[in-house]
Design an enzyme around this catalytic site. Sequence first.
Site, mmCIF file in Angstrom:
data_model
loop_
_atom_site.group_PDB
_atom_site.id
_atom_site.type_symbol
_atom_site.label_atom_id
_atom_site.label_comp_id
_atom_site.label_asym_id
_atom_site.label_seq_id
_atom_site.Cartn_x
_atom_site.Cartn_y
_atom_site.Cartn_z
ATOM 1 N N ASP A 222 0.906 -1.197 0.037
ATOM 2 C CA ASP A 222 -0.083 -0.164 -0.051
ATOM 3 C C ASP A 222 0.860 1.178 -0.028
ATOM 4 O O ASP A 222 1.535 1.281 0.984
ATOM 5 C CB ASP A 222 -0.760 -0.071 1.278
ATOM 6 C CG ASP A 222 -1.728 1.305 1.373
ATOM 7 O OD1 ASP A 222 -1.630 2.058 0.353
ATOM 8 O OD2 ASP A 222 -2.449 1.292 2.263
ATOM 9 N N GLN A 225 0.793 6.594 1.066
ATOM 10 C CA GLN A 225 1.605 7.498 1.853
ATOM 11 C C GLN A 225 3.025 7.505 0.990
ATOM 12 O O GLN A 225 3.472 8.712 1.150
ATOM 13 C CB GLN A 225 1.735 7.278 3.256
ATOM 14 C CG GLN A 225 0.666 7.406 4.037
ATOM 15 C CD GLN A 225 -0.248 8.812 3.944
ATOM 16 O OE1 GLN A 225 0.656 9.824 3.836
ATOM 17 N NE2 GLN A 225 -1.353 9.057 4.110
ATOM 18 N N LYS A 248 -3.154 12.175 -2.911
ATOM 19 C CA LYS A 248 -1.884 12.405 -2.167
ATOM 20 C C LYS A 248 -0.846 12.842 -2.939
ATOM 21 O O LYS A 248 0.261 12.874 -2.318
ATOM 22 C CB LYS A 248 -1.788 11.297 -1.203
ATOM 23 C CG LYS A 248 -3.224 11.035 -0.400
ATOM 24 C CD LYS A 248 -2.694 9.957 0.667
ATOM 25 C CE LYS A 248 -3.913 9.148 1.078
ATOM 26 N NZ LYS A 248 -4.490 9.684 2.277
HETATM 27 C C1 LIG Z 1 -1.704 4.102 4.286
HETATM 28 C C2 LIG Z 1 -2.976 4.467 3.525
HETATM 29 N N1 LIG Z 1 -3.645 3.437 2.965
HETATM 30 C C3 LIG Z 1 -4.869 3.837 2.174
HETATM 31 C C4 LIG Z 1 -5.421 4.884 2.229
HETATM 32 C C5 LIG Z 1 -6.465 5.130 1.572
HETATM 33 O O1 LIG Z 1 -6.468 5.980 0.425
HETATM 34 P P1 LIG Z 1 -7.952 6.482 -0.398
HETATM 35 O O2 LIG Z 1 -8.934 7.105 0.664
HETATM 36 O O3 LIG Z 1 -7.482 7.606 -1.196
HETATM 37 O O4 LIG Z 1 -8.178 5.289 -0.809
HETATM 38 C C6 LIG Z 1 -4.828 6.023 2.902
HETATM 39 C C7 LIG Z 1 -5.344 7.507 3.044
HETATM 40 O O5 LIG Z 1 -6.394 7.736 3.320
HETATM 41 C C8 LIG Z 1 -3.561 5.538 3.593
HETATM 42 O O6 LIG Z 1 -2.959 6.841 4.504
#
Ligand SMILES: Cc1ncc(COP(=O)(O)O)c(C=O)c1O
Lengths: 429, 147
Positions: A222, A225, A248
């Site tokens: 994932d 970040q 992000k």
């Molecule tokens: C480590 C991590 N994984 C997943 C997500 C999910 O991202 P998104 O809401 O853009 O799908 C985030 C952010 O919110 C995150 O910081």
Amino acid sequence: MGIAGSERAGPHAGTADASGSPASFDVQRIRADFPILARTVRGKPLVYLDNAATTQKPQAVLDALTGYYTGLNANVHRGVHELSERATEAFDAGRERVQAFFNAAHSREIVFTRNATESINLVAYAFAKPRLKPGDEVLISAMEHHSNIVPWQLVCEATGATLRVAPIDDRGELILEAFDRLLGPRTRIVAITHMSNALGTVNPVAEIVRLAHGRGVPVLLDGSQAAYHMRVDVQALGCDFYAATGHKLYGPTGIGVLYGKTQHFEAMPPFLGGGDMISSVTFERSTWNALPFKFEAGTPHIAGAIGLHAALDYLDSVGRDAVAEHERQLLEYGTEVLSSVPGVRLIGTARHKASILSFVMDGVHPHDIGTIVDREGVAIRTGHHCAQPVMERFGVAATARASLAMYNTREEIDVLGRALHRVREVFGS
Amino acid sequence: MTDLNDLYQEVILDHNRCPRNFHAIADATHRAEGYNPLCGDRLTLYMKVDGDVIADVAFEGAGCAISKASASMMTDALKGRSVSEARALFDRFHRMVTMPPDRAVEDLGKLSSLAGVRDFPVRIKCASLAWHTFKAALEHEQRTSTE
Ligand SMILES: Cc1ncc(COP(=O)(O)O)c(C=O)c1O
């Protein structure tokens, strides 16, 4: 539109001098590229320190979005007319830009999704679920965002597989030996974050991939970040899947990325069905389109891909190493400033961390901290950061979190520091 | 612009530091859990209703200053009231914290100190969490009593 693979030296390109500080990194010029940073909040200059939630967008991204809608708007892959062809080209160029950004081997290994959450779900449902049998295991870590927990719980529930969780220590580092022990004969996939949004921990992902592959277990990282703080090379990492999210990466909301190795994508059934993802349809049976379109049902977020392209161009024009170095210095300074506020305790002190200052303050709930610093124009996040198991691990209900991006400055950290002293004043302690 | 000191009035800070009726009630007749997922505030409300009178009410939990102070003041305000008086007070409190900030509020004694949340819209939920939990505890009892 940028050409795949180009790391163009832009006006703000930074090179590190001997002391390690990015000599030509001009944060004020960077700030000028982000229109929102000029606004005030509650009569004070905006100090935006909620970048882990979403980053602000440079003018180049806003221009790309407007440019698409004002000059190019048409559906992709469907028309023979000029606009559709040009929109298709721009959309495809976006994919190639993402491929170059993550150094994927082929653009067919890049699937556009809505966000990282959808990218992870795609892997959970289309890759893992068909392979999972009762008693099989999915291995995650104790520092995951809910987005990398819940999809696995759902597929485990549906298949009778078990979710295993590798523990973290008091600094917020993954305990690698425990992770290694949990990699068992029944482990079918490892899904782990490259960098924790709640703690800032940067995981030793190359080592994790090596250990998992040593047992023949595929790995999803994932990168929500990590992707905007450091260089990511999916081929060097060797991971099987890498999930990222455009908003992000200084790009638009609603566009996400899933990198996957060709061999996996080819073997996987589609995730969603509909237009664009088929090569032919009869009522008896449909056949799937080629990669990556098999996984992109319906009209994609064309503007999003174009905006993300501009965002990655921008990030690389500043220079990812220069950004990382600037953020490293700010993190160090921020750690000092926060540690000097009486009663403040940092949550997440991993030796390898980036851009995140998660903290609690004696006798003051994070929510109250958030409200008080907001009055000083400072935007931070308070709460569990979609990582409730992390909060539980550290015995706190919530934390306050300041998170950094390329445009933040030492002065802004000082404003945060003063605002935290104000919190102490209000609470009379 | 509202001053922070209007939100964090001394009486609120006092109830946050030393919450009243901050314990469980072993022989409670009503009990409900309140949770605000936005900030992680959690509280458990205990009530002992004797006939039509709230003989005792107390709470436990963790939360921000506003939610804790609100729960503390609420328990003080509800103790000894009839159920219908308590319901009426819920309505008046709810009206107070959701009214536009430029309108004068009804005097609800100490509870009026929470009127400051109107200038901090995301904090209104913190102030009303205890009250909604109280309402849930009452409803729950009614549902079980009709079985
Ligand atoms: C480590 C991590 N994984 C997943 C997500 C999910 O991202 P998104 O809401 O853009 O799908 C985030 C952010 O919110 C995150 O910081």
